[in-house]
Scaffold this motif. Structure first.
Motif, PDB file in Angstrom:
ATOM      1  N   LEU A  70     -14.819-154.571 -15.646  1.00 57.41           N
ATOM      2  CA  LEU A  70     -14.988-153.346 -16.433  1.00 57.41           C
ATOM      3  C   LEU A  70     -16.416-152.824 -16.282  1.00 57.41           C
ATOM      4  O   LEU A  70     -16.636-151.624 -16.154  1.00 57.41           O
ATOM      5  CB  LEU A  70     -14.663-153.639 -17.905  1.00 57.41           C
ATOM      6  CG  LEU A  70     -14.896-152.490 -18.889  1.00 57.41           C
ATOM      7  CD1 LEU A  70     -14.079-151.253 -18.511  1.00 57.41           C
ATOM      8  CD2 LEU A  70     -14.562-152.944 -20.304  1.00 57.41           C
ATOM      9  N   LEU A  71     -17.388-153.732 -16.293  1.00 55.89           N
ATOM     10  CA  LEU A  71     -18.786-153.316 -16.147  1.00 55.89           C
ATOM     11  C   LEU A  71     -18.996-152.571 -14.835  1.00 55.89           C
ATOM     12  O   LEU A  71     -19.613-151.499 -14.794  1.00 55.89           O
ATOM     13  CB  LEU A  71     -19.708-154.550 -16.202  1.00 55.89           C
ATOM     14  CG  LEU A  71     -21.200-154.275 -15.993  1.00 55.89           C
ATOM     15  CD1 LEU A  71     -21.758-153.369 -17.079  1.00 55.89           C
ATOM     16  CD2 LEU A  71     -21.974-155.585 -15.931  1.00 55.89           C
ATOM     17  N   ASN A  72     -18.465-153.112 -13.774  1.00 52.95           N
ATOM     18  CA  ASN A  72     -18.586-152.484 -12.459  1.00 52.95           C
ATOM     19  C   ASN A  72     -17.873-151.133 -12.440  1.00 52.95           C
ATOM     20  O   ASN A  72     -18.386-150.142 -11.906  1.00 52.95           O
ATOM     21  CB  ASN A  72     -17.999-153.442 -11.409  1.00 52.95           C
ATOM     22  CG  ASN A  72     -18.278-153.004  -9.985  1.00 52.95           C
ATOM     23  OD1 ASN A  72     -18.913-151.976  -9.748  1.00 52.95           O
ATOM     24  ND2 ASN A  72     -17.777-153.768  -9.028  1.00 52.95           N
ATOM     25  N   ALA A  73     -16.702-151.084 -13.051  1.00 56.28           N
ATOM     26  CA  ALA A  73     -15.950-149.818 -13.087  1.00 56.28           C
ATOM     27  C   ALA A  73     -16.749-148.748 -13.829  1.00 56.28           C
ATOM     28  O   ALA A  73     -16.844-147.601 -13.374  1.00 56.28           O
ATOM     29  CB  ALA A  73     -14.594-150.038 -13.751  1.00 56.28           C
ATOM     30  N   LEU A  74     -17.316-149.132 -14.966  1.00 55.76           N
ATOM     31  CA  LEU A  74     -18.075-148.154 -15.759  1.00 55.76           C
ATOM     32  C   LEU A  74     -19.299-147.653 -14.996  1.00 55.76           C
ATOM     33  O   LEU A  74     -19.564-146.455 -14.925  1.00 55.76           O
ATOM     34  CB  LEU A  74     -18.546-148.795 -17.074  1.00 55.76           C
ATOM     35  CG  LEU A  74     -17.468-149.132 -18.103  1.00 55.76           C
ATOM     36  CD1 LEU A  74     -18.054-149.991 -19.219  1.00 55.76           C
ATOM     37  CD2 LEU A  74     -16.845-147.872 -18.685  1.00 55.76           C
ATOM     38  N   ARG A  75     -20.021-148.579 -14.415  1.00 57.71           N
ATOM     39  CA  ARG A  75     -21.301-148.234 -13.804  1.00 57.71           C
ATOM     40  C   ARG A  75     -21.177-147.655 -12.400  1.00 57.71           C
ATOM     41  O   ARG A  75     -21.965-146.805 -11.997  1.00 57.71           O
ATOM     42  CB  ARG A  75     -22.219-149.471 -13.738  1.00 57.71           C
ATOM     43  CG  ARG A  75     -22.664-149.984 -15.108  1.00 57.71           C
ATOM     44  CD  ARG A  75     -23.632-151.155 -14.955  1.00 57.71           C
ATOM     45  NE  ARG A  75     -24.782-150.770 -14.170  1.00 57.71           N
ATOM     46  CZ  ARG A  75     -25.862-150.173 -14.672  1.00 57.71           C
ATOM     47  NH1 ARG A  75     -25.937-149.932 -15.952  1.00 57.71           N
ATOM     48  NH2 ARG A  75     -26.857-149.848 -13.893  1.00 57.71           N
ATOM     49  N   ASN A  76     -20.167-148.128 -11.646  1.00 59.07           N
ATOM     50  CA  ASN A  76     -20.135-147.785 -10.216  1.00 59.07           C
ATOM     51  C   ASN A  76     -18.890-147.043  -9.742  1.00 59.07           C
ATOM     52  O   ASN A  76     -18.870-146.581  -8.608  1.00 59.07           O
ATOM     53  CB  ASN A  76     -20.287-149.069  -9.384  1.00 59.07           C
ATOM     54  CG  ASN A  76     -21.580-149.792  -9.695  1.00 59.07           C
ATOM     55  OD1 ASN A  76     -22.638-149.161  -9.767  1.00 59.07           O
ATOM     56  ND2 ASN A  76     -21.513-151.095  -9.900  1.00 59.07           N
ATOM     57  N   HIS A  77     -17.877-146.950 -10.561  1.00 59.84           N
ATOM     58  CA  HIS A  77     -16.657-146.287 -10.104  1.00 59.84           C
ATOM     59  C   HIS A  77     -16.338-145.016 -10.880  1.00 59.84           C
ATOM     60  O   HIS A  77     -15.655-144.140 -10.358  1.00 59.84           O
ATOM     61  CB  HIS A  77     -15.468-147.258 -10.164  1.00 59.84           C
ATOM     62  CG  HIS A  77     -15.605-148.399  -9.205  1.00 59.84           C
ATOM     63  ND1 HIS A  77     -15.140-148.344  -7.907  1.00 59.84           N
ATOM     64  CD2 HIS A  77     -16.188-149.614  -9.327  1.00 59.84           C
ATOM     65  CE1 HIS A  77     -15.423-149.481  -7.283  1.00 59.84           C
ATOM     66  NE2 HIS A  77     -16.065-150.268  -8.124  1.00 59.84           N
ATOM     67  N   LEU A  78     -16.774-144.934 -12.122  1.00 65.62           N
ATOM     68  CA  LEU A  78     -16.536-143.702 -12.874  1.00 65.62           C
ATOM     69  C   LEU A  78     -17.479-142.624 -12.357  1.00 65.62           C
ATOM     70  O   LEU A  78     -18.604-142.899 -11.968  1.00 65.62           O
ATOM     71  CB  LEU A  78     -16.793-143.909 -14.365  1.00 65.62           C
ATOM     72  CG  LEU A  78     -15.735-144.660 -15.177  1.00 65.62           C
ATOM     73  CD1 LEU A  78     -16.153-144.707 -16.636  1.00 65.62           C
ATOM     74  CD2 LEU A  78     -14.370-144.029 -15.053  1.00 65.62           C
ATOM     75  N   PRO A  80     -18.694-138.862 -13.793  1.00 61.02           N
ATOM     76  CA  PRO A  80     -20.010-139.486 -13.812  1.00 61.02           C
ATOM     77  C   PRO A  80     -19.969-140.904 -14.385  1.00 61.02           C
ATOM     78  O   PRO A  80     -19.080-141.235 -15.177  1.00 61.02           O
ATOM     79  CB  PRO A  80     -20.834-138.559 -14.711  1.00 61.02           C
ATOM     80  CG  PRO A  80     -19.835-137.869 -15.578  1.00 61.02           C
ATOM     81  CD  PRO A  80     -18.584-137.755 -14.775  1.00 61.02           C
ATOM     82  N   ALA A  81     -20.951-141.698 -13.981  1.00 59.92           N
ATOM     83  CA  ALA A  81     -21.005-143.107 -14.374  1.00 59.92           C
ATOM     84  C   ALA A  81     -21.389-143.265 -15.839  1.00 59.92           C
ATOM     85  O   ALA A  81     -21.986-142.372 -16.441  1.00 59.92           O
ATOM     86  CB  ALA A  81     -22.024-143.834 -13.498  1.00 59.92           C
ATOM     87  N   VAL A  82     -21.015-144.416 -16.382  1.00 64.07           N
ATOM     88  CA  VAL A  82     -21.425-144.792 -17.745  1.00 64.07           C
ATOM     89  C   VAL A  82     -22.350-146.000 -17.579  1.00 64.07           C
ATOM     90  O   VAL A  82     -21.910-147.106 -17.268  1.00 64.07           O
ATOM     91  CB  VAL A  82     -20.193-145.140 -18.607  1.00 64.07           C
ATOM     92  CG1 VAL A  82     -20.626-145.638 -19.981  1.00 64.07           C
ATOM     93  CG2 VAL A  82     -19.291-143.919 -18.751  1.00 64.07           C
ATOM     94  N   THR A  83     -23.637-145.781 -17.754  1.00 61.64           N
ATOM     95  CA  THR A  83     -24.620-146.803 -17.379  1.00 61.64           C
ATOM     96  C   THR A  83     -25.302-147.473 -18.575  1.00 61.64           C
ATOM     97  O   THR A  83     -26.251-148.235 -18.392  1.00 61.64           O
ATOM     98  CB  THR A  83     -25.706-146.203 -16.458  1.00 61.64           C
ATOM     99  OG1 THR A  83     -26.296-145.086 -17.130  1.00 61.64           O
ATOM    100  CG2 THR A  83     -25.116-145.742 -15.139  1.00 61.64           C
TER     101      THR A  83
END
Ligand code: FES
Ligand code: FES
Length: 204
Positions: A70-78, A80-83
């Motif tokens: 989930l962390l990777n999806a939020l930061r790198n796949h969404l 705009p990203a959710v960082t």
């Protein structure tokens, strides 16, 4: 960034991920090659799957591999990203990646994105904004409860979730609630003061 092979992490993901992923993964994930395998041959999951994540109240479409955290999806796949949730240890030891899943704090580096489908994901961005911070965010600013700030989103998320459960905690209870979050800068006293101040500001 190139990440080193980590056999323990692979083992973990294999252990907890594939079973949980099963419910969320569509049939098309099974590749043609898999389909042609002889009966009884264990099939292999591969390729991307399109999933919908509820992030901070917004339905977000994202393409991920079944192994994507989930962390990777939020930061790198969404996009705009959710960082807000930070990548630090990536193995569930520091709490920098903490998000709320259905209101409860969780290490997003230990949750597969496909397992977060149909769950309410709240990151630090969803708790408030610079213009309208929640009580914990405001207290962190007022108490100067950060140094480098890298651990801060995790602490803010953990404490925000905890104060919903226990709106009037003691110092010891706050310390206990934060035991899964680590601050390398050592700002613990101010973090705890901020948590108590946030509780006080919302009391009554
Ligand atoms: S990055 Fe998830 S616990 Fe450290
Ligand atoms: S403020 Fe630097 S790690 Fe916590």
């Amino acid at each position: 960034m190139t990440r080193k092979h980590n056999p323990d992490r692979r083992k973990f993901l294999k252990g907890v991920g594939i079973a949980g992923a099963g419910a969320a993964i569509a049939d098309h994930l099974w590749t043609e090659a898999d389909a042609e395998e002889k009966p009884g041959t264990p099939a292999t999951l591969s390729g991307n799957v399109g999933i919908k994540l509820d992030v901070n109240g917004t339905a977000r479409d994202v393409q991920v591999e079944p192994r994507t955290t989930l962390l990777n999806a939020l930061r790198n796949h969404l996009e705009p990203a959710v960082t807000g949730p930070k990548l630090v240890c990536d193995v569930g030891t520091c709490g920098a990646c903490t998000v709320m899943l259905d209101g409860k704090p969780a290490y997003s580096c230990l949750v597969l994105a496909v397992d977060a489908v149909n769950r309410k994901i709240t990151t630090v961005e969803g708790l408030g904004s610079p213009e309208s911070p929640n009580a914990v965010q405001a207290a962190f600013v007022e108490q100067d409860a950060l140094m480098c700030g890298f651990c801060t989103p995790g602490f803010v998320t953990t404490i925000s979730a905890y104060l919903k459960k226990n709106p009037n905690p003691s110092l010891d209870e706050v310390r206990e609630a934060c035991k899964g979050n680590f601050c390398r800068c050592g700002t613990y006293p101010r973090v705890f003061e901020a948590a108590l101040a946030a509780a006080k500001s919302t009391a009554g």
